[in-house]
Design an enzyme around this catalytic site. Sequence first.
Site, PDB file in Angstrom:
ATOM      1  N   LYS A 180       0.845  -1.191   0.000  1.00  0.00           N
ATOM      2  CA  LYS A 180       0.000   0.000   0.000  1.00  0.00           C
ATOM      3  C   LYS A 180       0.876   1.236   0.000  1.00  0.00           C
ATOM      4  O   LYS A 180       1.453   1.618   1.007  1.00  0.00           O
ATOM      5  CB  LYS A 180      -0.927   0.031   1.230  1.00  0.00           C
ATOM      6  N   GLU A 255       9.951   2.471  10.411  1.00  0.00           N
ATOM      7  CA  GLU A 255      10.984   3.497  10.168  1.00  0.00           C
ATOM      8  C   GLU A 255      10.285   4.842  10.134  1.00  0.00           C
ATOM      9  O   GLU A 255       9.408   5.058   9.298  1.00  0.00           O
ATOM     10  CB  GLU A 255      11.669   3.243   8.816  1.00  0.00           C
ATOM     11  N   CYS A 289      13.965  11.674   4.818  1.00  0.00           N
ATOM     12  CA  CYS A 289      13.967  11.347   6.245  1.00  0.00           C
ATOM     13  C   CYS A 289      15.341  11.625   6.851  1.00  0.00           C
ATOM     14  O   CYS A 289      15.445  11.899   8.033  1.00  0.00           O
ATOM     15  CB  CYS A 289      13.559   9.902   6.464  1.00  0.00           C
ATOM     16  N   GLU A 390       9.854  17.551  13.490  1.00  0.00           N
ATOM     17  CA  GLU A 390      10.231  17.320  12.104  1.00  0.00           C
ATOM     18  C   GLU A 390       9.402  18.236  11.203  1.00  0.00           C
ATOM     19  O   GLU A 390       8.175  18.168  11.222  1.00  0.00           O
ATOM     20  CB  GLU A 390       9.970  15.854  11.725  1.00  0.00           C
TER      21      GLU A 390
END
Length: 499
Positions: A180, A255, A289, A390
């Site tokens: 997905k 992750e 990331c 972030e």
Amino acid sequence: MSQPESAATHRNFIGGKWIESVSGETYRTVNPARPSQVVGEFQASVPQDAENAIIAAAAAAPGWGRMPAPQRGSLLYKALNIIERRADELARAITIEEGKPIADSTGEVKRAMNILEYAAGEGRRLFGYTTPSELPDTAAYTFKRPLGVVSIITPWNFPVAIPVWKIAPALICGNAIVFKPASGAPLAATIIAEMFEEAGLPTGVFNLITGPGGSIGNTLVDDPRVNAISFTGSTEIGTRIYARGAEALKKVQAELGGKNAAIVMNDADLDKAVPGIVQGAFGSTGQRCTATSRAIVEKDVFGEFMDRLIEQTKALTIGDGIDPSNDIAPLSSKSQFDTVREYIGVGTEEGAKLVFGGHVLEGPEWEGGYYVEPTIFTDVPLNSRIAQEEIFGPVLTVFEADGVEDAVRISNSVQFGLSSSIYTRDLVLAHEYINTVETGMVHVNAPTLGGEVHLPFGGLKASGVGQREQGTEGFDFYTETITAYIDYSAGNRERSRFI
Ligand code: NAD
Ligand code: MN
């Protein structure tokens, strides 16, 4: 200007067939450089579609798991040849759908090829070990057994490399998958599915369903036929998936986000450090990331570092990522654009000093694209939101440090722990940093970015949980280790059993 590969309607790939969602609904993705341009129409899948994909995968898993791993490897080598043939098309699809500069997209496709090559070879190298038994005439060894069905849930920011770095190890280890992709990056995922179909995987081994995670995500995690979940994305969603998976004692690999820092010591080679930080902070428009979102600079060199940083940031060109002369492309979506814009406002309100950029680029020449200038803050309070959260855009916060311990303290002050780097010529400082910085990946005299496929990738703290991806560890997640004891002595014998 190049057109998308097609603005056609794309389908799910379930049980070897390209089919529509049972919902009958589709949704569109648009080019973030020009949101009036529709990239494609994709299935808005619902839980029943996810269940159908899981059923197909569960039916295919036993046969695929029994196929000798070197034969599975041959199929992955076929997929590698196909991806090589379609590399340019795939790179353009990434840029048109997700925005990143075409050179980064091309690099991402190469990375996916490296992963396929590495995983395919692993078909001849899925080692267990043998060891002497306590008992005479007894063999003791381990081997790896596939898990069965694995759900693979991925973000939009590496729409090819991240799926492939999960899919290739999952397949070589003998699992069937339900993939997905992020709802914002289904075109690259569709091409990936086509490539594995062409490679000749048995029916049902590879299934693709598109659509928003909020509606199908729970089925992909909770369905009892799903044995494991490999997730990359935000800490918020990953935490929920990890908790749900834990309830059913499923393997979960998550992750997650980052807030990566590059440290610049007084003795650093600024010819290396400044371009490394510019690339780390603003490359791929800060949407990696492993992006450098913080620079931590030792006092004596702070002034000169800032002068050079601003000069080199000024030289970056902004525009459509499909044009190879542009360094900074749009943010991937309206919601990313809004988030980054909001954070820039918050930074100023919290008392940080905006020293470069900070504007969004609007007007007819920008065609409604989601452009934000590369942005630099100094004097950032350590507990402020822009120092801690972030942002996932081209925003760099710069801190001043008093020695290596102070630099590492600032680096470790966040909840995240994905990647970090230090620029120094001093081996003592470099090792002090390597041994104490709380990140899963450390770089010396190089940007916080990247990694190699045959080395583990992943983070500490809120940046990730579960087994590492890539490297030899990358295959452990997708298998159970079985321990076998074989008594080959003649006749019966006395043996004590304690356990
Ligand atoms: P996201 O968490 O919003 O979405 C990730 C995936 O989860 C998407 O496919 C989404 O549809 C799906 N999802 C959403 N809700 C779900 C639910 N309830 N159940 C199951 N699945 C659900 O992340 P994003 O915005 O796509 O990606 C950006 C994030 O990914 C950033 O935080 C970034 O740091 C992180 N990231 C981490 C790494 C790493 O390796 N550590 C690599 C790349 C990106
Ligand atoms: Mn998101």
